[in-house]
Every structure is written in structure tokens, then in C-alpha cells.
Design a protein around this motif. Structure first.
Motif, short mmCIF file in Angstrom:
data_model
loop_
_atom_site.label_atom_id
_atom_site.label_comp_id
_atom_site.label_asym_id
_atom_site.label_seq_id
_atom_site.Cartn_x
_atom_site.Cartn_y
_atom_site.Cartn_z
N LEU A 1 54.74 17.34 74.25
CA LEU A 1 54.53 18.28 75.83
C LEU A 1 54.36 19.50 75.61
O LEU A 1 53.54 20.48 75.89
N GLU A 2 55.48 20.37 75.23
CA GLU A 2 55.95 21.70 74.84
C GLU A 2 54.43 21.89 73.82
O GLU A 2 54.14 22.96 74.18
N ALA A 3 54.34 21.43 73.10
CA ALA A 3 53.53 22.12 72.20
C ALA A 3 52.40 21.45 72.41
O ALA A 3 51.32 22.27 71.77
N ARG B 1 48.39 21.69 73.96
CA ARG B 1 47.73 22.87 74.26
C ARG B 1 48.59 24.18 74.70
O ARG B 1 48.11 24.72 75.29
N SER B 2 49.15 24.82 73.23
CA SER B 2 50.00 26.09 72.80
C SER B 2 49.41 26.15 71.69
O SER B 2 48.17 25.26 70.69
N ARG C 1 58.95 13.06 73.03
CA ARG C 1 58.16 13.31 74.75
C ARG C 1 58.31 14.39 74.78
O ARG C 1 57.53 15.65 74.68
N ASP C 2 59.52 15.05 75.66
CA ASP C 2 59.35 17.05 75.69
C ASP C 2 58.96 17.89 74.94
O ASP C 2 58.17 18.65 74.92
N PRO C 3 59.23 17.86 73.12
CA PRO C 3 59.56 19.08 71.97
C PRO C 3 57.74 18.63 72.23
O PRO C 3 56.74 19.56 71.84
N HIS D 1 54.73 19.46 64.19
CA HIS D 1 54.69 18.76 64.69
C HIS D 1 54.95 17.09 65.24
O HIS D 1 56.03 16.31 65.18
#
Length: 305
Positions: A41-43, A45-46, A37-39, A63
């Protein structure tokens, strides 16, 4: 050691040992999805680089590959008796439990910043889907199923669809460029036109797993697809069926009649109460046409052999 998951079995026709196992596998699937989840979401819209697989319509990112590797490692750590088929890494292992993993179903959406993508993980034993999870990290929605029940964020899930297709919402990715090649551009657009005219609303959000999960939740009335893989739909088939929905597989001439639902490349998914004759007619016409074309090609090859 395999992870031990507490459960509270409920009596019904499912063998209690099998049910206990399915609950354990469902929890593993859920936790494996949460592990990325976290990686993801971090990626999301980057700025990210994209690559392509079959053609420019088939996007993949680093990813996808990293998430699949994380999920694979998690599953093997907590259930060593596993084999895993992933969209990016292919088949590994030879355990009793066959997992189907799509680390990002809806990669094109993920790569462009559209919030309709998910992680899909299904567990199969002896050709039967016994557990699964579909996780939408952006909305924080966890769809899951064991052998008895489907859940949304831990609460039991029940589908519901309007009976009349003229008032219904249909989700479909059809047609894409591949469908133009297989069915012919004019035929494919005619098929789409029929569905657009009949259904109250037609949407093309771009993730088969999440589309079927939305039908299971009663947020859409039907979904249909004509080019899916087992990692797209294995978990979704169980989630929909346990939510009192209907999943009709379509072979499209690609697999043998009687093949497991999740192995078929086409499907019609409807919620409880649906009776959509136009969708059934169009979908069956697509499937029958492709079956006939493949049969003709095989006959031609045999005649020239």
C-alpha cells in the motif's frame, strides 16, 4: 515450530483431520498475505520503476519480488514442510505442501495506480487445492477458503449469478496481444465481439484471481481467461467452488486432459445459477482451435524428423 491455529470443525463428508489441516493452511495463507499489506500500500500510487519479463505487456516491479520473498519466508517459518512456486522466484523447497504464490496479481494495475490487484496464495496437497487466500489490500477484502467453506472477511461466501447471459456481467482479459498471435487477430476480435454483443456488461479489470473472487462474491456473473498460471488461480478455484460456483478448466492444448483445474491455462468461472451458452461456445472454440493447432504442429515435426 509450525503455527497452531484454533478452529471449529463442522461435520460434513470431509475427513476431520484433513479439514483441520486445511484450516491451519488457510490461516497461514491469510497471514502471509497480510504480511505484505503495508509495504504494498505504501508503494501503490508512488513513483516506481517497472521492468518487463516476456515483452512490454508483462510488467514486473521490485515490489513483486520483495513481496514474494516476504511471503515465502513467512510460509517456511510457519510450515517448514513446504515447497513454494512463486511467479517471480520459481520453485523452491520439496515439502509435502505445494504452495502457489502470486505476490501481486495485476501488476500492471498496481504499477499504474489502478485499484484492482491482489495477493494470491494457494496450498495444494497430493494435487488437490486444500486452502487459499486472495487479499485485496486497497479495499481490505480477504477472500479465503478451507476444504468446506469460502469466506469474505470471515463471513461465509456464496456466489450468485443471473441466469440469462444477456443480463449478465462478464470479466475477461481476452484478447491480449498473445491471443492475437495464437488465434489470429480477426478471429480473436470476432470472439470478443460476440461476447460484447451478448453480455449486458463486459469488463477487463486485469487480475484473474480477483476477477474469480468477485464471481464467488456475486459481484460479477462470470469470468473467463485463456492464459493463466497456477499461481493466478489455485486459491481462486477453491474459493469459487466452495461458494457454490462452477470452475471449468480449459487445457488449450498446453496440458494433458484430466490435469488439475489449477494447472490448466484456460477457464470459465460462473456463479450459482449461470447458464451462459455463448460464453461456453466461444471459450470451447478457442480451446479446441488451439488444441488442433498444437496437434498439427506436432504432426509436422514428427513428419520431418
Amino acid at each position: 515450530m509450525p503455527m497452531q491455529i484454533p478452529y471449529s470443525p463442522e461435520p460434513n463428508s470431509v475427513n476431520e483431520e484433513a479439514f483441520s489441516r486445511s484450516v491451519q493452511l488457510m490461516e497461514i495463507a491469510k497471514l502471509a498475505a497480510l504480511a505484505v499489506r503495508d509495504p504494498l500500500l505504501e508503494a501503490f500510487r508512488s513513483d516506481m520503476a517497472v521492468d518487463y519479463k516476456v515483452d512490454l505487456h508483462d510488467i514486473v516491479t521490485i515490489h513483486d519480488k520483495r513481496a514474494e520473498a516476504t511471503i515465502r519466508a513467512f510460509i517456511l517459518e510457519h510450515e517448514p514442510n513446504s515447497a513454494i512456486m512463486g511467479e517471480e522466484g520459481g520453485q523452491i523447497g520439496n515439502g509435502e505442501i505445494q504452495w502457489y504464490v502470486d505476490p501481486i496479481d495485476g501488476t500492471a494495475n498496481f504499477a499504474r495506480g489502478l485499484a484492482f490487484w491482489c495477493v494470491s496464495i494457494g496450498a495444494v496437497i497430493d494435487g488437490e487445492v486444500v486452502a487459499g487466500a486472495i487479499y485485496d489490500p486497497v479495499a481490505d477484502l480477504m477472500f479465503a477458503a478451507d476444504l468446506k467453506t469460502s469466506y469474505l472477511n470471515g463471513s461465509p461466501l456464496r456466489s450468485r449469478s443471473v441466469e440469462d447471459e444477456t443480463r449478465a456481467t462478464l470479466i475477461t482479459g481476452y484478447p491480449v496481444s498473445r491471443d492475437f498471435r495464437l488465434d489470429g487477430r480477426e478471429v480473436a476480435l470476432t470472439n470478443l465481439g460476440e461476447l460484447v454483443e451478448i453480455f449486458s456488461t463486459l469488463r477487463r479489470p486485469g487480475s484473474a484471481a480477483l476477477s474469480i473472487a468477485h464471481v464467488a462474491a456475486g459481484w460479477a456473473d462470470a469470468a473467463a481467461g485463456f492464459g493463466v498460471n497456477a499461481w493466478d488461480v489455485a486459491a481462486a478455484t477453491l474459493i469459487l467452488k466452495n461458494a457454490a460456483g462452477r470452475y471449468e478448466p480449459l487445457t488449450l492444448g498446453k496440458v494433458a486432459n484430466g490435469s488439475a483445474d489449477f494447472l490448466c491455462p484456460g477457464y470459465i468461472a460462473t456463479g450459482k445459477g449461470a447458464n451462459y451458452t455463448t460464453l461456453a461456445r466461444v471459450a470451447h472454440s478457442i480451446s479446441e482451435s488451439r488444441i488442433a493447432k498444437i496437434a498439427a504442429q506436432r504432426s509436422e515435426i514428427a513428419a520431418t524428423a
